[in-house]
Design a protein around this motif. Structure first.
Motif, PDB file in Angstrom:
ATOM      1  N   HIS A 131      46.297  39.092  48.083  1.00  0.00           N
ATOM      2  CA  HIS A 131      45.230  38.683  47.267  1.00  0.00           C
ATOM      3  C   HIS A 131      43.914  39.090  47.908  1.00  0.00           C
ATOM      4  O   HIS A 131      43.624  38.944  49.216  1.00  0.00           O
ATOM      5  CB  HIS A 131      45.045  37.292  46.785  1.00  0.00           C
ATOM      6  N   ARG A 132      43.003  39.726  47.191  1.00  0.00           N
ATOM      7  CA  ARG A 132      41.734  40.149  47.686  1.00  0.00           C
ATOM      8  C   ARG A 132      40.929  39.164  48.302  1.00  0.00           C
ATOM      9  O   ARG A 132      40.293  39.368  49.290  1.00  0.00           O
ATOM     10  CB  ARG A 132      40.901  40.824  46.138  1.00  0.00           C
ATOM     11  N   GLU A 133      40.716  37.859  47.581  1.00  0.00           N
ATOM     12  CA  GLU A 133      40.199  36.911  48.058  1.00  0.00           C
ATOM     13  C   GLU A 133      40.810  36.358  49.519  1.00  0.00           C
ATOM     14  O   GLU A 133      39.701  35.814  50.418  1.00  0.00           O
ATOM     15  CB  GLU A 133      40.153  35.371  47.229  1.00  0.00           C
ATOM     16  N   LYS A 141      35.489  47.826  33.376  1.00  0.00           N
ATOM     17  CA  LYS A 141      36.422  47.295  34.486  1.00  0.00           C
ATOM     18  C   LYS A 141      35.791  46.492  35.406  1.00  0.00           C
ATOM     19  O   LYS A 141      34.742  47.255  36.105  1.00  0.00           O
ATOM     20  CB  LYS A 141      37.406  48.580  35.107  1.00  0.00           C
ATOM     21  N   PRO A 142      36.546  45.431  35.848  1.00  0.00           N
ATOM     22  CA  PRO A 142      35.910  44.825  37.266  1.00  0.00           C
ATOM     23  C   PRO A 142      36.183  45.544  38.516  1.00  0.00           C
ATOM     24  O   PRO A 142      37.167  46.205  38.455  1.00  0.00           O
ATOM     25  CB  PRO A 142      36.596  43.275  36.985  1.00  0.00           C
ATOM     26  N   VAL A 143      34.975  45.622  39.155  1.00  0.00           N
ATOM     27  CA  VAL A 143      35.232  46.219  40.135  1.00  0.00           C
ATOM     28  C   VAL A 143      36.217  45.982  41.345  1.00  0.00           C
ATOM     29  O   VAL A 143      37.074  46.773  41.948  1.00  0.00           O
ATOM     30  CB  VAL A 143      33.979  46.086  41.098  1.00  0.00           C
ATOM     31  N   SER A 144      36.777  44.828  41.203  1.00  0.00           N
ATOM     32  CA  SER A 144      37.652  44.159  42.169  1.00  0.00           C
ATOM     33  C   SER A 144      39.220  43.829  41.247  1.00  0.00           C
ATOM     34  O   SER A 144      39.669  42.855  41.703  1.00  0.00           O
ATOM     35  CB  SER A 144      37.241  42.902  43.147  1.00  0.00           C
ATOM     36  N   GLY A 145      39.192  44.252  40.133  1.00  0.00           N
ATOM     37  CA  GLY A 145      40.187  43.975  38.982  1.00  0.00           C
ATOM     38  C   GLY A 145      41.582  44.256  39.579  1.00  0.00           C
ATOM     39  O   GLY A 145      41.924  45.291  40.528  1.00  0.00           O
TER      40      GLY A 145
END
Length: 384
Positions: free
Chosen positions: A98-100, A172-176
């Motif tokens: 996950h990015r987070e 589109k979300p940049v971090s999608g």
């Protein structure tokens, strides 16, 4: 006659030390680890069959001054994961899911330390940011032609300028990831409600018709929740039985550290979906079949060759511009009605391909590249 044979036996080389590859992830709050366990187990099995020692390592257990680290090993017989002490790795393959998680300060510090450390070779250090990808690809004449017009979604006026030029847009979300949060906008001039906004939901979409650009902007802001977005020229994709499709490519490094196309798949959009992602109702299909339906056999063959060349150019440029050590990436590409190829997205943490021939090859390629990195590391250390 026996003496020379005995002499040869005595000179026999000791067993070669295996290359140690750790799959990096993060700790789970339950005292375990995060990530796709089936994928990790497949990687461990494949690596072992190719002479590697493979284990799962969390960022919390990555301690640079230790010779032995606490890692997780999968035992095929019992089908259970076991925590045990493992040797410090030669290579680290980043599969933080996950990015987070990857953005946590202590995780970022560990990744930065890996990139600087002489004891370890890390590859695929981070997720890609969509805006960065398009910036990187715009810098090269070879990759620029594959890029749809893409802008940061910053204000109502910037949206207005773009939609006048391109009456069909993707937001589109940049971090999608996996199609989450994607919207489309169409401008139907001359209608009382000219702006049509479509929002991707789980396996379907909902539509809003807006009378003014300001009302459209207000709805987009509400749906995006303040998240950073890009706006992109909508491409009229080729279709099969009135269902749009795009192509999914997996590119990976080989034993010589060079990019190769591991496999090419196709995804066909669900009946009421605005994306082709399988979790959003998309369907896995054979690219040759879909392209032949749209363009005929001869043109389909040429398009497959063109796509193979394009993805290698794109992978090289992303790696060059990002200044990261990359070993693999997946890409989403589209073919429009005129047979032009367009780049939509790249992912540095590819989801596993369901096509069996691509899946098996993809697992092996990780260790082909691992062998290359191990040789490179030896040379750096003054080895043979």
């Amino acid at each position: 006659m026996n003496e020379p044979v005995q002499e040869i036996k005595q000179l026999k080389e000791p067993t070669k030390k295996p290359t140690i590859l750790a799959i990096l992830t993060t700790d789970d709050p339950n005292g375990d680890f995060r990530g796709n366990r089936h994928n990790f187990a497949d990687l461990i099995r494949t690596g072992q069959s190719m002479g590697f020692l493979v284990y799962v390592l969390t960022a919390g257990n990555l301690l640079f001054r230790r010779k032995m680290l606490r890692g997780y090993v999968y035992h095929t017989e019992s089908k259970k994961w076991q925590k045990q002490l493992m040797p410090f790795p030669d290579i680290i393959y980043n599969r933080i899911p996950h990015r987070e998680d990857e953005m946590q300060p202590f995780v970022r510090q560990k990744i930065q330390a890996c990139r600087k450390h002489t004891r370890v070779m890390l590859f695929n250090p981070s997720f890609f940011n969509k805006w960065d990808l398009f910036e990187w690809l715009r810098r090269s004449r070879t990759t620029q032609p594959y890029i749809p017009t893409t802008r940061r979604l910053m204000s109502v006026s910037s949206l207005g300028r773009l939609i006048r030029k391109h009456p069909y847009l993707y937001l589109k979300p940049v971090s999608g990831k996996a199609g989450k949060g994607i919207m489309t906008v169409r401008l139907h001039g001359g209608k009382s409600l000219p702006y049509r906004l479509k929002i991707q939901e789980n396996r379907s979409s909902s539509t809003y018709n807006c009378s003014t650009l300001e009302k459209l902007w207000a709805r987009i802001q509400k749906e995006s929740g303040g998240e950073a977005y890009i706006a992109q020229q909508g491409i009229p994709l080729a279709s099969y039985n009135e269902r749009r499709f795009d192509l999914r490519a997996l590119v990976q490094k080989n034993r010589r550290g060079l990019w190769e196309l591991t496999g090419l798949g196709a995804r066909m959009a669900g009946a009421s979906s605005i994306t082709t992602h399988v979790p959003r109702g998309g369907k896995i299909e054979d690219p040759e079949k879909l392209l032949t339906y749209s363009f005929g056999a001869e043109q389909a063959h040429k398009l497959l060759q063109k796509t193979s060349s394009a993805v290698l150019l794109i992978a090289k440029q992303i790696e060059r511009a990002s200044r990261q050590r990359l070993g693999e990436m997946s890409m989403d590409l589209g073919v429009d009605d005129n047979g032009n190829i367009w780049f939509f997205e790249a992912n540095s943490k590819p989801m596993k391909f369901d096509e069996p021939h691509i899946r098996q090859k993809s697992l092996e390629r990780i260790f082909h590249y691992g062998s290359y990195l191990a040789r490179k590391k030896k040379k750096k250390a003054g080895g043979v």
